[in-house]
Design a protein around this motif. Sequence first.
Motif, PDB file in Angstrom:
ATOM      1  N   LEU A 122      47.775  63.626  38.916  1.00  0.00           N
ATOM      2  CA  LEU A 122      46.943  63.984  37.770  1.00  0.00           C
ATOM      3  C   LEU A 122      46.709  62.734  36.925  1.00  0.00           C
ATOM      4  N   ALA A 123      45.492  62.224  37.004  1.00  0.00           N
ATOM      5  CA  ALA A 123      45.186  60.918  36.409  1.00  0.00           C
ATOM      6  C   ALA A 123      44.426  61.054  35.101  1.00  0.00           C
ATOM      7  N   ASN A 124      44.693  60.126  34.213  1.00  0.00           N
ATOM      8  CA  ASN A 124      43.980  60.019  32.945  1.00  0.00           C
ATOM      9  C   ASN A 124      42.505  59.731  33.229  1.00  0.00           C
ATOM     10  N   VAL A 156      52.857  57.725  32.780  1.00  0.00           N
ATOM     11  CA  VAL A 156      53.157  56.363  33.226  1.00  0.00           C
ATOM     12  C   VAL A 156      51.853  55.690  33.620  1.00  0.00           C
ATOM     13  N   GLU A 157      51.630  54.507  33.086  1.00  0.00           N
ATOM     14  CA  GLU A 157      50.427  53.748  33.415  1.00  0.00           C
ATOM     15  C   GLU A 157      50.644  52.988  34.721  1.00  0.00           C
ATOM     16  N   LYS A 158      49.825  53.294  35.727  1.00  0.00           N
ATOM     17  CA  LYS A 158      49.840  52.640  37.042  1.00  0.00           C
ATOM     18  C   LYS A 158      51.241  52.565  37.641  1.00  0.00           C
ATOM     19  N   GLY A 209      46.625  55.860  35.162  1.00  0.00           N
ATOM     20  CA  GLY A 209      47.658  56.412  34.311  1.00  0.00           C
ATOM     21  C   GLY A 209      47.915  57.837  34.749  1.00  0.00           C
ATOM     22  N   ILE A 210      49.156  58.166  35.066  1.00  0.00           N
ATOM     23  CA  ILE A 210      49.479  59.453  35.687  1.00  0.00           C
ATOM     24  C   ILE A 210      50.320  60.315  34.739  1.00  0.00           C
ATOM     25  N   ALA A 211      49.917  61.584  34.649  1.00  0.00           N
ATOM     26  CA  ALA A 211      50.599  62.537  33.774  1.00  0.00           C
ATOM     27  C   ALA A 211      51.341  63.586  34.591  1.00  0.00           C
TER      28      ALA A 211
END
Length: 306
Positions: free
Chosen positions: A236-238, A226-228, A212-214
């Motif tokens: 920048l990943a969750n 956005v998830e994947k 999941g990217i922020a």
Amino acid sequence: MKGRTQFRIFRCVCVKTLVTKFLSVGLPTRSAKRAGALYWRGRESPPKPAMPIEIHHLPITARHCVVPTRVLLLAGGFGTRLRPITDTVPKCLVPIAGRPLLDYWFDRFAEAGLRDVRINTHHLPDAVREYMLQANATGRFHVTEAYEPTLLGSAGTVAANRDLADGVRDVLIVYADNLSDVDLNALLAFHRGHGDPMTMMLFHAPRPENCGIATLDDEKRVIRFVEKPKESESDLANAGLYALTADAYREVADMNAFDFGFDVLPRFVGRMRGWLWPGYHLDIGTHEALARAEGDVGQLRPIVGS
């Protein structure tokens, strides 16, 4: 007369504490109140939960105490990609350098002074219960269980444990299947300083398409999540670790959603901040990751005060 009044106050505090404990193991409100009163009088034994729960008779002054932060540790998954190890060992207890994965999290909780921890269980729960008993026996933690006969999803677990927000300032939600040397004191300080209801821990992902990217603005506010994603404008990943105010936690609980990434985080875009952890953080989701973690343990940030 003064002694009788103090005793009545003490008894009310104790009964209220018992009722809270009985509610936490699934008793209906009416039954929990009756059980609390009867158990105080010695007429009935307390109901038996999925694991033993400590009943603490609090002093009179305890009713004024507020626990700043509680932890919800998500640990109920099957760990299918780690089979055959996880056929007999819960993923959260997979050994890394001779210690179960949960040990590394409890080290970080102790470092940050976080004592109240609830763990959701499903797969091989007895092994996790034994770990909880050992953690409680140290006197450093108060660990309780939220057993799920059917997995509820990351957001569903929040809905089933809405009471965690009662009497606290914040709730920390942690995915147990990561190995991390995160500084939780620093995370909580950032969370309490920015004024938004949620903080999501982030890390630089080598493969953003799997996470999941922020996207953040100049004030570190999440303006897109956005998830994947097939194509990503950020790495920048969750990190699977969130700090929420008590009100935000209740808001999530009342959504009755299933998955945190797909169902919850998009609703907080524009009103949550991202906090980047530059240190070590690895999802122990595959045999390759587990082997890497074995070799990386010596690089983890030392526990402050240990």
